[in-house]
Design a protein around this motif. Sequence first.
Motif, PDB file in Angstrom:
ATOM      1  N   LEU A   1       0.818  -1.210   0.000  1.00 52.45           N
ATOM      2  CA  LEU A   1       0.000   0.000   0.000  1.00 52.45           C
ATOM      3  C   LEU A   1       0.854   1.263   0.000  1.00 52.45           C
ATOM      4  O   LEU A   1       0.578   2.212  -0.737  1.00 52.45           O
ATOM      5  CB  LEU A   1      -0.923   0.007   1.233  1.00 52.45           C
ATOM      6  N   THR A   2       1.862   1.262   0.836  1.00 50.94           N
ATOM      7  CA  THR A   2       2.687   2.454   0.993  1.00 50.94           C
ATOM      8  C   THR A   2       4.154   2.049   1.073  1.00 50.94           C
ATOM      9  O   THR A   2       4.491   1.001   1.636  1.00 50.94           O
ATOM     10  CB  THR A   2       2.297   3.227   2.269  1.00 50.94           C
ATOM     11  N   GLU A   3       4.989   2.903   0.534  1.00 50.08           N
ATOM     12  CA  GLU A   3       6.438   2.673   0.590  1.00 50.08           C
ATOM     13  C   GLU A   3       7.054   3.704   1.527  1.00 50.08           C
ATOM     14  O   GLU A   3       7.054   4.899   1.245  1.00 50.08           O
ATOM     15  CB  GLU A   3       7.036   2.787  -0.814  1.00 50.08           C
ATOM     16  N   PHE A   4       7.591   3.229   2.649  1.00 47.71           N
ATOM     17  CA  PHE A   4       8.237   4.124   3.592  1.00 47.71           C
ATOM     18  C   PHE A   4       9.655   4.488   3.147  1.00 47.71           C
ATOM     19  O   PHE A   4      10.068   5.642   3.276  1.00 47.71           O
ATOM     20  CB  PHE A   4       8.288   3.487   4.990  1.00 47.71           C
TER      21      PHE A   4
ATOM     22  N   LEU B   1      20.272  -4.937  -2.667  1.00 47.39           N
ATOM     23  CA  LEU B   1      21.195  -4.079  -1.922  1.00 47.39           C
ATOM     24  C   LEU B   1      20.538  -3.575  -0.640  1.00 47.39           C
ATOM     25  O   LEU B   1      21.169  -3.523   0.418  1.00 47.39           O
ATOM     26  CB  LEU B   1      21.623  -2.899  -2.795  1.00 47.39           C
ATOM     27  N   ARG B   2      19.255  -3.216  -0.762  1.00 44.50           N
ATOM     28  CA  ARG B   2      18.477  -2.821   0.412  1.00 44.50           C
ATOM     29  C   ARG B   2      17.006  -3.078   0.114  1.00 44.50           C
ATOM     30  O   ARG B   2      16.501  -2.631  -0.917  1.00 44.50           O
ATOM     31  CB  ARG B   2      18.697  -1.337   0.734  1.00 44.50           C
ATOM     32  N   PRO B   3      16.311  -3.814   0.974  1.00 46.07           N
ATOM     33  CA  PRO B   3      14.887  -4.060   0.715  1.00 46.07           C
ATOM     34  C   PRO B   3      14.053  -2.799   0.940  1.00 46.07           C
ATOM     35  O   PRO B   3      14.437  -1.912   1.709  1.00 46.07           O
ATOM     36  CB  PRO B   3      14.529  -5.152   1.727  1.00 46.07           C
ATOM     37  N   ALA B   4      12.929  -2.751   0.263  1.00 52.86           N
ATOM     38  CA  ALA B   4      12.019  -1.613   0.434  1.00 52.86           C
ATOM     39  C   ALA B   4      11.185  -1.819   1.698  1.00 52.86           C
ATOM     40  O   ALA B   4      10.669  -2.912   1.941  1.00 52.86           O
ATOM     41  CB  ALA B   4      11.115  -1.484  -0.782  1.00 52.86           C
ATOM     42  N   MET B   5      11.068  -0.776   2.489  1.00 53.13           N
ATOM     43  CA  MET B   5      10.251  -0.827   3.705  1.00 53.13           C
ATOM     44  C   MET B   5       8.840  -0.392   3.331  1.00 53.13           C
ATOM     45  O   MET B   5       8.629   0.741   2.870  1.00 53.13           O
ATOM     46  CB  MET B   5      10.845   0.076   4.781  1.00 53.13           C
ATOM     47  N   VAL B   6       7.873  -1.305   3.516  1.00 53.16           N
ATOM     48  CA  VAL B   6       6.534  -1.075   2.974  1.00 53.16           C
ATOM     49  C   VAL B   6       5.451  -1.415   3.997  1.00 53.16           C
ATOM     50  O   VAL B   6       5.697  -2.097   4.998  1.00 53.16           O
ATOM     51  CB  VAL B   6       6.313  -1.925   1.705  1.00 53.16           C
ATOM     52  N   VAL B   7       4.239  -0.927   3.669  1.00 55.83           N
ATOM     53  CA  VAL B   7       3.021  -1.292   4.386  1.00 55.83           C
ATOM     54  C   VAL B   7       2.238  -2.233   3.490  1.00 55.83           C
ATOM     55  O   VAL B   7       2.030  -1.953   2.301  1.00 55.83           O
ATOM     56  CB  VAL B   7       2.171  -0.047   4.724  1.00 55.83           C
ATOM     57  N   VAL B   8       1.800  -3.362   4.053  1.00 55.65           N
ATOM     58  CA  VAL B   8       1.146  -4.408   3.272  1.00 55.65           C
ATOM     59  C   VAL B   8      -0.331  -4.488   3.657  1.00 55.65           C
ATOM     60  O   VAL B   8      -0.695  -4.351   4.839  1.00 55.65           O
ATOM     61  CB  VAL B   8       1.837  -5.767   3.506  1.00 55.65           C
TER      62      VAL B   8
END
Length: 209
Positions: free
Chosen positions: A182-185, A196-203
Amino acid sequence: MTQEANVTETLESPESVEHHHEPETKEVATDDRVVEEPEVVTVSEEPVASSENTAEDQIKAAHEKTKEYYERMLRISAEFENYKKRSAREMDSFRKFANESILKDLLPVVDNLERAISSSAAAQGADQCITEGVDLTLKEILRVLARYGVNPVEAQGKPFDPGIHEAVMQQESEEVPENTVLTEFQRGYTLHERILRPAMVVVSKAKQA
């Protein structure tokens, strides 16, 4: 008396005595050379079939040895080819990921530039020139990162992938299927095929009845 004398004379007469002379042996001069009799060489005649079998065995043994050497050469050649391929892969991997730590350290700089642009766009009376300058700087850094194989991870509206996404929370939603971002922090990045770095997200999750 006269007869006895005659008998005696007859017995003692040298003519009446037989003299046995041994035959004279004459030394025959022989040649000093020693005549050697020639040695008689006995040749054992072996069957022809036995010789042929021996030759066939030798040819067969040589053939087996040649086959063994050829197979060994093939194995060594295959091992050498595998070694070259493995070395090439290792060298390629080294070139791709040698700067991984440096590139990863640049990501917070990108994050700060993105936040600065978002804040200036939301703020009233922000200096447009400064905002444009920050935006140009961000784009230039992203181009440099892309040249080294660093690319952003797509997250917004995509199905959640634990390999490239890191869920920080879940939120109920009826608009999208369950387990959708839903959202990408914080934006995630990949370095070539490696995260390299995972995306921090709201699921998203389904609403409870």
